[in-house]
Motif scaffolding. Sequence first.
Motif, PDB file in Angstrom:
ATOM      1  N   VAL A   1     -25.163  15.290 -31.707  1.00 48.21           N
ATOM      2  CA  VAL A   1     -23.770  15.623 -31.415  1.00 48.21           C
ATOM      3  C   VAL A   1     -23.649  17.136 -31.523  1.00 48.21           C
ATOM      4  O   VAL A   1     -23.682  17.695 -32.612  1.00 48.21           O
ATOM      5  CB  VAL A   1     -22.797  14.916 -32.392  1.00 48.21           C
TER       6      VAL A   1
ATOM      7  N   VAL B   1     -28.802  10.178 -32.145  1.00 46.62           N
ATOM      8  CA  VAL B   1     -28.010  10.888 -31.138  1.00 46.62           C
ATOM      9  C   VAL B   1     -27.628  12.270 -31.662  1.00 46.62           C
ATOM     10  O   VAL B   1     -27.156  12.399 -32.790  1.00 46.62           O
ATOM     11  CB  VAL B   1     -26.726  10.092 -30.792  1.00 46.62           C
TER      12      VAL B   1
ATOM     13  N   GLU C   1     -13.601  14.345 -32.570  1.00 46.94           N
ATOM     14  CA  GLU C   1     -13.602  14.033 -31.138  1.00 46.94           C
ATOM     15  C   GLU C   1     -15.023  14.060 -30.578  1.00 46.94           C
ATOM     16  O   GLU C   1     -15.386  13.206 -29.764  1.00 46.94           O
ATOM     17  CB  GLU C   1     -12.717  15.028 -30.378  1.00 46.94           C
TER      18      GLU C   1
ATOM     19  N   ASP D   1     -16.706  10.842 -28.908  1.00 44.74           N
ATOM     20  CA  ASP D   1     -17.270  10.906 -27.545  1.00 44.74           C
ATOM     21  C   ASP D   1     -18.710  10.419 -27.529  1.00 44.74           C
ATOM     22  O   ASP D   1     -19.111   9.664 -26.641  1.00 44.74           O
ATOM     23  CB  ASP D   1     -17.183  12.318 -26.982  1.00 44.74           C
ATOM     24  N   ALA D   2     -19.504  10.849 -28.522  1.00 45.22           N
ATOM     25  CA  ALA D   2     -20.903  10.440 -28.579  1.00 45.22           C
ATOM     26  C   ALA D   2     -21.018   8.934 -28.792  1.00 45.22           C
ATOM     27  O   ALA D   2     -21.881   8.290 -28.185  1.00 45.22           O
ATOM     28  CB  ALA D   2     -21.618  11.192 -29.712  1.00 45.22           C
TER      29      ALA D   2
ATOM     30  N   ARG E   1     -18.748   6.663 -27.875  1.00 47.38           N
ATOM     31  CA  ARG E   1     -18.305   5.999 -26.638  1.00 47.38           C
ATOM     32  C   ARG E   1     -19.383   6.035 -25.552  1.00 47.38           C
ATOM     33  O   ARG E   1     -19.475   5.132 -24.730  1.00 47.38           O
ATOM     34  CB  ARG E   1     -17.021   6.651 -26.108  1.00 47.38           C
ATOM     35  N   GLU E   2     -20.207   7.078 -25.555  1.00 47.75           N
ATOM     36  CA  GLU E   2     -21.263   7.219 -24.546  1.00 47.75           C
ATOM     37  C   GLU E   2     -22.425   6.270 -24.774  1.00 47.75           C
ATOM     38  O   GLU E   2     -23.248   6.091 -23.892  1.00 47.75           O
ATOM     39  CB  GLU E   2     -21.762   8.661 -24.499  1.00 47.75           C
ATOM     40  N   GLN E   3     -22.507   5.684 -25.956  1.00 50.98           N
ATOM     41  CA  GLN E   3     -23.620   4.776 -26.277  1.00 50.98           C
ATOM     42  C   GLN E   3     -23.434   3.416 -25.666  1.00 50.98           C
ATOM     43  O   GLN E   3     -22.572   2.793 -25.493  1.00 50.98           O
ATOM     44  CB  GLN E   3     -23.804   4.649 -27.788  1.00 50.98           C
TER      45      GLN E   3
END
Length: 75
Positions: free
Chosen positions: A40, A38, A66, A70-71, A73-75
Motif C-alpha cells: 500500500v 499487498v 482510504e 482501496d487496496a 477493494r482491489e483484491q
Amino acid sequence: IPPIFADGHVYFPKETAARHDEYNAALRRALQEHPGAVHVGLGSLTRDAYVDPVHFNESGNELVAEAFADAIREQ
C-alpha cells in the motif's frame, strides 16, 4: 515505512533516513517472498498529512485509511 515527508522534507539525520531505506528494502524483500502480501503506497502524502515529522494528523489518517481501503477493494 513512508518517507518522513513525501515531498522530501526530513527532520532526521542521514543515519535515520538510511535506516528508513533499510526498512523499506526489507519490506520490498518481504513482498517478494510473500506473493499474497499487498503493498500500500503512501508516497503521495505531503507534509500537510502530518502533525509532526512522524505522526499523521486527522486528514493524514483519513488518506492512509482510504489507501488501505482501496487496496482491500482491489483484491
